[in-house]
Write a protein that holds these residues in place. Structure first.
Motif, PDB file in Angstrom:
ATOM      1  N   ALA A 109     -14.856 -32.328   0.303  1.00 60.31           N
ATOM      2  CA  ALA A 109     -16.190 -32.884   0.561  1.00 60.31           C
ATOM      3  C   ALA A 109     -16.124 -34.007   1.596  1.00 60.31           C
ATOM      4  O   ALA A 109     -16.958 -34.074   2.523  1.00 60.31           O
ATOM      5  CB  ALA A 109     -16.801 -33.390  -0.738  1.00 60.31           C
ATOM      6  N   ASN A 110     -15.139 -34.896   1.469  1.00 58.22           N
ATOM      7  CA  ASN A 110     -14.994 -35.989   2.441  1.00 58.22           C
ATOM      8  C   ASN A 110     -14.660 -35.445   3.827  1.00 58.22           C
ATOM      9  O   ASN A 110     -15.167 -35.930   4.844  1.00 58.22           O
ATOM     10  CB  ASN A 110     -13.899 -36.954   1.985  1.00 58.22           C
ATOM     11  N   PHE A 111     -13.788 -34.449   3.865  1.00 61.15           N
ATOM     12  CA  PHE A 111     -13.428 -33.827   5.139  1.00 61.15           C
ATOM     13  C   PHE A 111     -14.647 -33.165   5.771  1.00 61.15           C
ATOM     14  O   PHE A 111     -14.890 -33.291   6.990  1.00 61.15           O
ATOM     15  CB  PHE A 111     -12.312 -32.812   4.927  1.00 61.15           C
ATOM     16  N   THR A 112     -15.428 -32.451   4.971  1.00 57.63           N
ATOM     17  CA  THR A 112     -16.615 -31.754   5.479  1.00 57.63           C
ATOM     18  C   THR A 112     -17.616 -32.735   6.061  1.00 57.63           C
ATOM     19  O   THR A 112     -18.190 -32.503   7.133  1.00 57.63           O
ATOM     20  CB  THR A 112     -17.276 -30.935   4.352  1.00 57.63           C
ATOM     21  N   ARG A 113     -17.829 -33.866   5.377  1.00 53.69           N
ATOM     22  CA  ARG A 113     -18.761 -34.876   5.895  1.00 53.69           C
ATOM     23  C   ARG A 113     -18.280 -35.434   7.234  1.00 53.69           C
ATOM     24  O   ARG A 113     -19.062 -35.600   8.173  1.00 53.69           O
ATOM     25  CB  ARG A 113     -18.932 -36.017   4.879  1.00 53.69           C
ATOM     26  N   ALA A 114     -16.975 -35.714   7.322  1.00 54.57           N
ATOM     27  CA  ALA A 114     -16.417 -36.253   8.562  1.00 54.57           C
ATOM     28  C   ALA A 114     -16.533 -35.232   9.691  1.00 54.57           C
ATOM     29  O   ALA A 114     -16.939 -35.566  10.817  1.00 54.57           O
ATOM     30  CB  ALA A 114     -14.958 -36.650   8.348  1.00 54.57           C
ATOM     31  N   PHE A 115     -16.206 -33.976   9.408  1.00 48.67           N
ATOM     32  CA  PHE A 115     -16.223 -32.944  10.442  1.00 48.67           C
ATOM     33  C   PHE A 115     -17.647 -32.697  10.941  1.00 48.67           C
ATOM     34  O   PHE A 115     -17.861 -32.493  12.143  1.00 48.67           O
ATOM     35  CB  PHE A 115     -15.624 -31.641   9.898  1.00 48.67           C
ATOM     36  N   LYS A 116     -18.605 -32.748  10.039  1.00 48.95           N
ATOM     37  CA  LYS A 116     -19.994 -32.542  10.451  1.00 48.95           C
ATOM     38  C   LYS A 116     -20.470 -33.708  11.316  1.00 48.95           C
ATOM     39  O   LYS A 116     -21.265 -33.524  12.241  1.00 48.95           O
ATOM     40  CB  LYS A 116     -20.893 -32.387   9.225  1.00 48.95           C
ATOM     41  N   ARG A 117     -19.980 -34.902  11.027  1.00 54.21           N
ATOM     42  CA  ARG A 117     -20.315 -36.061  11.856  1.00 54.21           C
ATOM     43  C   ARG A 117     -19.735 -35.915  13.263  1.00 54.21           C
ATOM     44  O   ARG A 117     -20.353 -36.297  14.248  1.00 54.21           O
ATOM     45  CB  ARG A 117     -19.781 -37.332  11.197  1.00 54.21           C
ATOM     46  N   TRP A 118     -18.542 -35.326  13.357  1.00 56.17           N
ATOM     47  CA  TRP A 118     -17.876 -35.162  14.655  1.00 56.17           C
ATOM     48  C   TRP A 118     -18.514 -34.068  15.495  1.00 56.17           C
ATOM     49  O   TRP A 118     -18.668 -34.227  16.703  1.00 56.17           O
ATOM     50  CB  TRP A 118     -16.398 -34.799  14.458  1.00 56.17           C
ATOM     51  N   THR A 119     -18.821 -32.934  14.869  1.00 53.73           N
ATOM     52  CA  THR A 119     -19.200 -31.738  15.632  1.00 53.73           C
ATOM     53  C   THR A 119     -20.608 -31.235  15.373  1.00 53.73           C
ATOM     54  O   THR A 119     -21.088 -30.352  16.093  1.00 53.73           O
ATOM     55  CB  THR A 119     -18.227 -30.585  15.328  1.00 53.73           C
ATOM     56  N   GLY A 120     -21.268 -31.744  14.340  1.00 54.25           N
ATOM     57  CA  GLY A 120     -22.602 -31.260  14.018  1.00 54.25           C
ATOM     58  C   GLY A 120     -22.604 -29.993  13.193  1.00 54.25           C
ATOM     59  O   GLY A 120     -23.669 -29.415  12.928  1.00 54.25           O
ATOM     60  N   THR A 121     -21.431 -29.541  12.760  1.00 56.72           N
ATOM     61  CA  THR A 121     -21.334 -28.335  11.936  1.00 56.72           C
ATOM     62  C   THR A 121     -20.265 -28.526  10.870  1.00 56.72           C
ATOM     63  O   THR A 121     -19.473 -29.466  10.942  1.00 56.72           O
ATOM     64  CB  THR A 121     -20.997 -27.107  12.811  1.00 56.72           C
TER      65      THR A 121
END
Length: 337
Positions: free
Chosen positions: A316-328
């Protein structure tokens, strides 16, 4: 009256002047844009004036608010001139070939853009020009990357009289105005990539420059070399930290571990990074983003395993960070990769 000095290791004021010229089309009042920073156009015309990164970031943020134009990076890139880059631009402009101009830009880019680096590689019939960036202040960082990638293509056309066609990978999320500009850009742009690189035909490197002048180029090179000695290489420390943060065997090291390797206190390490306009956490996040994109391109590892490798406590933490970086999300990115 501003207290800025000409010896500050920030960005040349010429780039703020470029921004002022760009926002004229929206009838932005220059005083309204510059007053919060204690600046005016006359001060910015000092040829050796450099501004702290946070000041430039504040001015650019204000420009976004006043213009309400998310496509500003494209306008900046398309309006970028070789003269914006001082003696580096003059040296490149008077070089013999595209290859020589790029070589000079590689050598001296840190004079104008601290924390940026260019690297040219060739593979068979393809040339690859990589742009790395240690700057982490947003929105300045992503804007600088996008504007430079567009500007490189624009300036190449001015230098040679020929259009530089190719493919450009950019490590930032897609700009909401991209679709409206894509038809006038010579390169096909791919967003959310692990690195910034322009791929084009190797033969283009041999293209002669329209304003080639050996004596003028040599004079500009000598001036660049003098400036290089005067300003120093403060971005070397940032790169050294970047190289030490990740180890193939240990994974991502802590700030304490990196400080220990460098034989300095954690406080000193953080202070030196702050002087260069970045922080340990910003560099760590940037490296995680790059590695995440690379790992997600391969199906051999699960997203859970990738999150663990990157040092996240859960998916979940990784997903939030990745979405912040790339928008997906990681899953969406993997399906579209």
């Amino acid at each position: 009256m501003s207290s800025f000095t000409e010896s500050h290791p920030g960005l040349p004021a010429a780039y703020v002047l470029l921004l002022l010229d760009v926002v004229k089309r929206w009838h932005v009042n220059e005083s309204e844009l510059l007053a919060p920073a204690g600046l005016d156009r006359e001060q910015l015309t000092a040829p050796t004036l450099r501004l702290p990164l946070d000041v430039v970031n504040g001015i650019y943020t204000r420009a976004l608010e006043l213009t309400e134009e998310p496509g500003l990076p494209f306008y900046i890139g398309m309006q970028m001139k070789l003269s914006s880059h001082g003696f580096i631009g003059f040296a490149a402009m008077t070089a013999d070939t595209v290859a020589q101009a790029i070589e000079l830009a590689e050598r001296f880019i840190s004079l104008r853009l601290m924390g940026f680096a260019l690297r040219l590689e060739t593979h068979n019939d393809e040339a690859r020009l990589y742009l790395s960036c240690d700057l982490n202040l947003q929105p300045l960082r992503d804007t600088a990357v996008a504007a430079l990638m567009v500007g490189l293509g624009q300036m190449a056309q001015v230098l040679t009289g020929e259009t530089l066609y190719g493919i450009a990978d950019i490590d930032i999320p897609e700009n909401p105005r991209f679709a409206e500009f894509s038809h006038i850009l010579p390169a096909q742009i791919q967003y959310g990539q692990p690195e910034n690189v322009i791929r084009f035909a190797k033969a283009y490197l041999d293209a002669p420059l329209l304003m080639a002048d050996a004596s003028s180029s040599q004079l500009a090179i000598e001036q660049c070399e003098r400036e290089l000695v005067a300003i120093g290489h403060t971005n070397r420390f940032v790169r050294q930290v970047r190289e030490l943060i990740h180890d193939d065997a240990e994974g991502f090291r802590s700030v304490e571990a990196v400080a220990s390797i460098l034989c300095m206190s954690e406080r000193t390490l953080k202070r030196q990074l702050a002087q260069d306009g970045t922080s340990f956490s910003d560099i760590l996040e940037d490296l995680r983003r790059q590695r995440a994109v690379l790992l997600l391109r391969h199906e051999s590892q699960s997203i859970e395993r990738i999150a663990e490798q990157l040092g996240y406590s859960d998916v979940a933490n990784f997903t939030r960070a990745f979405k912040r970086w790339t928008g997906t999300t990681p899953s969406q990115y993997r399906r579209g990769a």
